[in-house]
Design a protein around this motif. Structure first.
Motif, PDB file in Angstrom:
ATOM      1  N   HIS A  96     -10.800  -3.656 -60.243  1.00 33.79           N
ATOM      2  CA  HIS A  96      -9.784  -3.310 -61.242  1.00 33.79           C
ATOM      3  C   HIS A  96      -9.445  -1.827 -61.157  1.00 33.79           C
ATOM      4  O   HIS A  96     -10.236  -1.019 -60.694  1.00 33.79           O
ATOM      5  CB  HIS A  96     -10.264  -3.665 -62.650  1.00 33.79           C
ATOM      6  CG  HIS A  96     -11.512  -2.919 -63.069  1.00 33.79           C
ATOM      7  ND1 HIS A  96     -12.779  -3.375 -62.787  1.00 33.79           N
ATOM      8  CD2 HIS A  96     -11.674  -1.748 -63.726  1.00 33.79           C
ATOM      9  CE1 HIS A  96     -13.676  -2.525 -63.267  1.00 33.79           C
ATOM     10  NE2 HIS A  96     -13.028  -1.534 -63.838  1.00 33.79           N
ATOM     11  N   GLY A 155      -4.564 -10.116 -62.066  1.00 29.79           N
ATOM     12  CA  GLY A 155      -5.605  -9.232 -62.580  1.00 29.79           C
ATOM     13  C   GLY A 155      -5.356  -7.782 -62.197  1.00 29.79           C
ATOM     14  O   GLY A 155      -5.545  -6.870 -63.008  1.00 29.79           O
ATOM     15  N   THR A 199      -4.631  -4.762 -65.020  1.00 32.44           N
ATOM     16  CA  THR A 199      -5.445  -3.553 -65.178  1.00 32.44           C
ATOM     17  C   THR A 199      -4.661  -2.300 -64.830  1.00 32.44           C
ATOM     18  O   THR A 199      -4.908  -1.231 -65.395  1.00 32.44           O
ATOM     19  CB  THR A 199      -6.714  -3.626 -64.314  1.00 32.44           C
ATOM     20  OG1 THR A 199      -6.368  -3.749 -62.918  1.00 32.44           O
ATOM     21  CG2 THR A 199      -7.574  -4.812 -64.727  1.00 32.44           C
TER      22      THR A 199
END
Length: 233
Positions: A4, A222, A226
């Motif tokens: 991330h 994802g 982030t």
């Protein structure tokens, strides 16, 4: 930091990537650049990042030659763009009409030719065509610049045994955000993703041929999430 994005002191973002992740990201973005193509290219040729992750460079060309070929695509100055939306669903998602229900809307049933709805649809088509003529080439150029920025920053990495840490400036972070969004739109269109399909995507068996692209789609989501959180004030 693994998996991330995290903020950097200068307002940018950083993430640790291993060699496989770098390779997959680069392959996806290169295929996205090929899909976007130049503005004066026919809009009805379906090309998609559908087989991403199965390989990258081919034909013996070097990375520099490949990138130079991608960067060489350009448009005549002040040339009008197309007036019709792309026939390819993924391109239509990336370059939607400015007016009207959009490429995913179902056609109205039983609409009388002389009805107010038909007249409104005709006005929307004309307005969208005019808007597209003056904006699509610039939008394609911006999307290409975003994708090229991703490829350049990935190519600048020197992965070790544990991968590498990618550090982005604030401007590069914005370009990555645009490219990640475009990738998810294109892949989601190919997978026919809808608001009701999230649970189905997570439950696909390994034998399903869509599984690799679904995994890429969820992974990109994802990363995008982030990165957005990292760039929020």
């Amino acid at each position: 930091m693994a998996g991330h994005f995290e903020p950097t002191e200068d307002g940018g973002a950083a993430i640790a990537l291993d060699e496989v992740e770098i390779s997959i990201l680069r392959s996806l973005v290169v295929q996205l650049l090929e899909l976007i193509g130049p503005g004066n290219e026919p809009a009805d040729q379906p090309r998609s990042p559908h087989d991403a992750g199965s390989g990258g460079e081919g034909g013996g060309n070097s990375v520099d030659d490949e990138l130079a070929g991608i960067e060489a695509v350009s448009w005549p100055p002040f040339a009008d763009g197309p007036s019709e939306p792309p026939a390819d669903p993924a391109l239509a998602r990336l370059f939607p009409d400015a007016y009207g229900p959009g490429p995913g809307a179902a056609p109205p049933e039983g609409r009388a030719p002389d009805s107010e709805e038909a007249a409104r649809a005709k006005r929307d088509r004309a307005a969208s065509a005019e808007f597209r003529r003056y904006t699509e080439n610039d939008l394609r150029a911006r999307k290409r610049e975003d994708g090229l920025a991703v490829v350049r920053t990935l190519d600048a990495l020197t992965p070790g045994e544990r991968g590498a840490v990618l550090t982005l400036t604030p401007q590069e972070s914005q370009q990555w955000l645009g490219a990640l969004n475009d990738l998810r739109l294109a892949i989601g269109t190919r997978l026919q993703v809808s608001d009701d399909s999230d649970d189905e995507l997570y439950q696909l068996p390994d034998s399903d041929e869509r599984k690799p692209m679904v995994m890429a789609y969820l992974w990109l989501g994802g990363l995008q999430e982030t990165l957005v959180e990292t760039l929020m004030p």
